[in-house]
Design a protein around this motif. Structure first.
Motif, PDB file in Angstrom:
ATOM      1  N   LEU A   1       0.844  -1.203   0.000  1.00  0.00           N
ATOM      2  CA  LEU A   1       0.000   0.000   0.000  1.00  0.00           C
ATOM      3  C   LEU A   1       0.879   1.252   0.000  1.00  0.00           C
TER       4      LEU A   1
ATOM      5  N   PRO B   1      -2.247  10.012  -0.426  1.00  0.00           N
ATOM      6  CA  PRO B   1      -1.932   9.917   1.001  1.00  0.00           C
ATOM      7  C   PRO B   1      -2.275   8.518   1.532  1.00  0.00           C
ATOM      8  N   PRO B   2      -1.380   7.925   2.332  1.00  0.00           N
ATOM      9  CA  PRO B   2      -1.606   6.551   2.780  1.00  0.00           C
ATOM     10  C   PRO B   2      -2.907   6.367   3.560  1.00  0.00           C
ATOM     11  N   ALA B   3      -3.280   7.338   4.380  1.00  0.00           N
ATOM     12  CA  ALA B   3      -4.528   7.178   5.141  1.00  0.00           C
ATOM     13  C   ALA B   3      -5.713   7.051   4.184  1.00  0.00           C
ATOM     14  N   GLU B   4      -5.682   7.823   3.108  1.00  0.00           N
ATOM     15  CA  GLU B   4      -6.792   7.765   2.149  1.00  0.00           C
ATOM     16  C   GLU B   4      -6.774   6.454   1.371  1.00  0.00           C
TER      17      GLU B   4
ATOM     18  N   TYR C   1      -5.663   3.664   2.427  1.00  0.00           N
ATOM     19  CA  TYR C   1      -6.137   2.661   3.382  1.00  0.00           C
ATOM     20  C   TYR C   1      -7.662   2.723   3.487  1.00  0.00           C
ATOM     21  N   GLY C   2      -8.188   3.943   3.525  1.00  0.00           N
ATOM     22  CA  GLY C   2      -9.636   4.120   3.577  1.00  0.00           C
ATOM     23  C   GLY C   2     -10.325   3.500   2.374  1.00  0.00           C
TER      24      GLY C   2
ATOM     25  N   SER D   1      -9.856  -0.508   2.439  1.00  0.00           N
ATOM     26  CA  SER D   1     -10.664  -1.173   3.468  1.00  0.00           C
ATOM     27  C   SER D   1     -12.159  -1.037   3.208  1.00  0.00           C
ATOM     28  N   PHE D   2     -12.510  -0.415   2.090  1.00  0.00           N
ATOM     29  CA  PHE D   2     -13.921  -0.252   1.727  1.00  0.00           C
ATOM     30  C   PHE D   2     -14.446  -1.479   0.975  1.00  0.00           C
TER      31      PHE D   2
ATOM     32  N   ARG E   1     -13.349   6.465  -1.853  1.00  0.00           N
ATOM     33  CA  ARG E   1     -14.273   5.483  -1.294  1.00  0.00           C
ATOM     34  C   ARG E   1     -15.594   5.544  -2.062  1.00  0.00           C
TER      35      ARG E   1
ATOM     36  N   SER F   1      -8.427   9.352   7.604  1.00  0.00           N
ATOM     37  CA  SER F   1      -9.443   9.158   6.578  1.00  0.00           C
ATOM     38  C   SER F   1     -10.527   8.286   7.183  1.00  0.00           C
ATOM     39  N   VAL F   2     -11.630   8.153   6.466  1.00  0.00           N
ATOM     40  CA  VAL F   2     -12.619   7.177   6.880  1.00  0.00           C
ATOM     41  C   VAL F   2     -12.165   5.834   6.334  1.00  0.00           C
TER      42      VAL F   2
ATOM     43  N   GLU G   1      -3.528   5.225   8.349  1.00  0.00           N
ATOM     44  CA  GLU G   1      -3.270   4.021   7.565  1.00  0.00           C
ATOM     45  C   GLU G   1      -2.927   2.873   8.514  1.00  0.00           C
TER      46      GLU G   1
END
Lengths: 594, 307
Positions: free
Chosen positions: A48, A58-61, A63-64, A67-68, A359, B195-196, B208
């Motif tokens: 990832l 961005p990694p958080a996005e 991941y979001g 994970s959807f 997402r 993020s969500v 993440e």
């Protein structure tokens, strides 16, 4: 944008597949996640991370997004996994017994035991079904349908055999009255020559002669209504998009068929893939789109293979690309997007977010897609079946087309018969055929059984009783009868069916498939499932709260205040079962007294 | 407050609000119109410095001709619109949304929610006893959930996350309003640290792989906390004082000054209790900050009270 990445590197295999996306952008996020999943079977932190580096997300996005989707795993998983359908049609045809056997022999569903429960796989005519997957340099997928525990166990161990000579079949194959299904099971779906020999690409030639406004006029005059469930007039949608001064315009073919009990679009794509491509090209021409996306649900490997072939061949022969069929200035091409296990992505705005690499959450309307759609541009979204009606309209003319069906519902309609029915499959009948006639066509319930109810329109549809079989299958009659044709689901239940479990599966489905964005749907679908469990199991709360009343109130807020059609219809079928089938009294046979 | 941004002169649009004729500038939302005519509509995910997320559905109103209710925080007024904020459908929807939220989430630090609940007779307990807190919410997979029997009501209760000296994240109080994600992302901070993630009832705010905040892209600007409507996100200082019972807003004064760290000149509002700074915010109407700050302005004040 400076990206802060985790301090984890990909494996060599992961790096190789992700590097193929070098120089691309966010809209390739879903394909990149698929590429890693296809190669190694799951998405590690390192993979990832590398996707984020290459696509600049961005990694958080990321991941979001990852994970959807239920087809992806963010924790380690073996390369081989079997998705076993537990949805409506499979439940009626023994999915529970199948899962019980698998639990005994392989262990409870999960990555370790090599099998997972899955929502509807869209092969309801061959229930119970399973989809085997094996990651590798060439990922392999195999549909097992109808299947049994022995086969699932064997394939879980040995891995799937790649797509081979499977062919789409329809019970009416060869019937001269067929218009939408005329080629399904008859012509070679891989052959462009076969397609052209049976009238293929004549409609596009006609369209190029008529010009965009001429095509829109024909489609409008034919009164073609969307076949995905919402029944919006197609001509109006095309016209509204065509008029938008902003460029480019996009076309999205919604092939994310995921409504439990629906498999008509799969049959069309597997049996007549070139017609889907030709129809998209005509729609693109009419609405002024230069690019079309075909958003295909992730669980249709054969359709994917055949559509890829069809697009490549069409491109080779000048039916896609620049100056199509020699028409100066008309350029159009198609990109396939694979979904990854999310029913909500079939919602017309969620599909945009999914394609763009976000997402798959529905957007608030207005603005509507015809104004602000994919990548913020005017966009036409049409269902597969809707589109394949267009060549029929152009071939025979709108006037002839309107003579089929009724005044309010023109043309013919595909219905997906499954459940307790003798000859399940996709049937094409003119609008106005009664439900009883359609059931007769499919041989009715198996001998010795009695019809209990028909679920019409899908999980978001409603139930029809055995005394209502004279219901003419039209948009207007269904509406007047308080139900809907939806996506054409006709799921038949006989007297052996366990209605309580059936309704609980519908409730579980909506809970699992809610995107979670708005409160009424995110929490309402949970409360609905909980209250229905108490009602079906006759286990009321000690407070004595009236569960029927609770269900109605939660249902009302979901219908009134959810963002999109998923939440707005999540209570339909359950409400209709309670009101029309009067089934509250019959609940709790097994659990009563326990 | 200003109803809409002051720019070029705007045409007035006339609409009917609960039977009364109201004129508001073109481009205003139904919520703006309600506020202008003195009607109080509850909101949670609406933020005066953010684009509407349309997620909480507390502010839904009835618009004649619309099949469903519409979110007043984002729907723009149109000439001739007939809006009802007090119809049976609207009241039912508000009550149920509050009940659903209250049954799944700890709303004990959400301002005004008690008044709203009692005004519409909401009773979150009628969905049954709460399920125990779960330890695995960060690992839940989309598209599946454990088998249930309906005896308890699922909740988002979970352990509080304390993984750094400045923030506390108590996601058992999170209503998924998207405001923190929007403030951290492209609407303000452009850090994209959160993020969500997940889907449906298991959707959650996450870094993440749920990595601790210090390993994430977080820059500790505190702008997520500024917009959080429920207290799910809080400053460690405030959280600790609430825990030991010494947080007392009635004893606090607010003084707005200018940050001395750099030349931008951000407005700081110092929240002072017992002659001690306990929190720093910034006025949302400040044209410099719009309520946002950086780590220095937000947290760099300990030296002031080193006595």
């Amino acid at each position: 944008m400076d990206l802060k990445l985790l301090d984890v590197e990909p494996t060599e295999a992961e790096r190789v597949v992700v590097d193929l996306f070098n120089g691309m952008g966010r809209d390739q996020l879903l394909p990149a996640l698929h590429a890693v999943n296809d190669r190694v079977g799951w998405i590690s932190q390192g993979a990832l991370n590398h996707i984020c580096r290459v696509l600049h997300v961005p990694p958080a996005e990321a991941y979001g997004v990852a994970s959807f989707y239920s087809l992806f795993s963010l924790t380690e998983r073996p390369a081989k996994i079997v998705h076993v359908c537990v949805d409506l049609a499979c439940q009626v045809n023994g999915a529970k017994a199948l899962c019980d056997r698998l639990t005994d022999e392989l262990g409870p569903a999960g990555a370790k035991s090599g099998w997972l429960r899955s929502p509807c796989l869209g092969v309801c005519e061959k229930a119970p079904a399973a989809l085997a997957f094996e990651a590798g340099e060439v990922a392999k997928e195999q549909l097992l349908a109808p299947t049994h525990a022995g086969e699932v166990i064997a394939v879980a161990a040995a891995g799937p055999s790649p797509v081979d000579g499977e062919r789409a079949e329809v019970p009416q194959a060869g019937d001269p009255g067929l218009r939408l299904l005329k080629r399904v099971g008859v012509v070679d779906p891989e052959s462009l020559d076969d397609y052209r020999a049976t009238g293929g690409y004549q409609a596009l030639r006609t369209a190029l002669l008529l010009g965009p406004s001429g095509v829109i006029r024909e489609v409008t005059d034919a009164k073609l209504m969307g076949r995905g469930g919402a029944a919006f007039p197609t001509g109006r949608k095309w016209d509204a998009t065509a008029r938008q001064p902003v460029r480019p315009h996009y076309l999205v073919c919604n092939a994310d068929e995921s409504e439990p009990g629906t498999f008509k679009d799969r049959l069309l794509m597997e049996g007549d893939p070139f017609s889907v491509i030709e129809s998209m090209t005509i729609a693109g021409f009419a609405a002024g789109c230069s690019k079309g996306y075909l958003y295909l649900r992730g669980e249709y490997p054969l359709a994917l293979h055949l559509l890829r072939n069809a697009i490549a061949k069409a491109r080779e022969r000048g039916f896609l690309g620049t100056n199509i069929m020699g028409h100066e200035g008309f350029s159009f091409d198609i990109e396939i997007r694979r979904g990854a296990g999310a029913y909500i992505c079939g919602e017309e705005t969620a599909i945009f977010n999914s394609i763009e690499g976000f997402r798959g959450e529905p957007r608030s309307k207005p603005p509507f897609p015809v104004e602000v759609g994919l990548f913020g541009k005017p966009t036409v979204v049409n269902n597969v079946e809707t589109l394949v009606n267009v060549p029929v309209i152009l071939a025979e003319g709108s006037e002839a087309y309107t003579r089929i069906g009724t005044a309010g519902s023109t043309g013919s309609k595909l219905f997906c018969l499954s459940g307790n029915v003798s000859r399940p499959g996709v049937y094409e009948v003119p609008f106005g055929t009664t439900l009883g006639e359609l059931l007769d066509l499919a041989g009715g319930v198996p001998p010795g059984r009695e019809l209990r109810a028909v679920l019409l329109g899908g999980a978001a549809g409603g139930f029809v009783r055995p005394d209502e079989l004279d219901l003419p299958l039209t948009l207007e009659d269904a509406r007047a009868a308080g139900t809907t044709l939806g996506s054409g689901v006709v799921l038949v239940l006989d007297d052996t069916a366990d209605l309580g479990s059936f309704l609980l599966r519908i409730a579980a489905f909506f809970r699992d498939e809610s995107c979670g964005q708005c409160v009424p749907c995110r929490i309402g679908t949970v409360r609905q499932e909980e209250a229905l469990h108490r009602l079906v199991g006759k286990r009321p709360l000690s407070t004595g709260a009236a569960d029927l009343q609770l269900l109605r109130e939660v249902g009302q807020v979901m219908r009134d205040s959810s963002i999109c059609g998923l939440g707005q219809t999540a209570w339909n079928a359950i409400e209709s079962a309670l009101d029309r089938l009067g089934c509250v009294e019959s609940f709790g046979h097994e659990e009563a007294g326990s | 407050m200003t109803i809409v941004e002051i720019g070029l002169p705007k045409r007035l649009v006339e609409l009917t609000l609960d039977g009364e004729s109201v004129r508001v500038p073109e481009g205003a939302t139904i919520l703006d119109a309600c506020t202008a005519s003195g009607k109080s509509i509850p909101t949670l995910c609406y933020g005066d410095t953010l684009k509407p997320a349309n997620a909480c559905r507390v502010c839904m109103v009835e618009v004649e001709g619309s099949r469903t209710l519409v979110p007043s925080c984002s729907r723009k007024v149109e000439p001739g619109m007939v809006v009802r904020t007090d119809s049976e459908r609207t009241t039912h929807s508000r009550k149920l949304v509050l009940e659903l939220l209250g049954s799944a989430t700890d709303l004990s630090t959400t301002p005004h929610v008690d008044e709203w609940m009692s005004a519409c007779g909401a009773d979150p307990s009628r969905f049954g006893p709460s399920a125990p807190p779960s330890q695995d919410r960060d690992e839940r997979r989309p598209g599946e959930h454990e088998e249930i029997d309906g005896s308890v009501a699922a909740t988002v209760r979970q352990p509080t996350k304390v993984d750094n000296p400045l923030y506390v994240r108590d996601y058992g109080k999170c209503i998924m309003c998207y405001k923190c994600v929007d403030a951290c992302g492209d609407q303000w901070q452009n850090s994209f640290a959160i993020s969500v993630a997940g889907r449906g009832f298991d959707a959650r705010i996450s870094t993440e792989f749920a990595t601790p905040l210090p390993d994430s892209a977080c820059v500790y600007c505190g702008n997520c906390i500024e917009v959080c409507p429920t207290g799910a996100l809080s400053f460690k200082r405030e959280h600790d004082k609430r825990e030991d019972g010494t947080w007392d807003e009635s004893k606090q004064t607010e003084t707005t000054t200018i940050c001395t760290f750099c030349g931008v000149g951000c407005n700081l509002t110092l929240h002072v209790q017992d002659n001690e700074i306990v929190k720093v915010t910034s006025p949302h109407e400040s044209t410099v900050t719009h309520g946002n700050l950086c780590i220095k302005g937000r947290f760099g004040w300990q030296h002031v009270q080193n006595r």
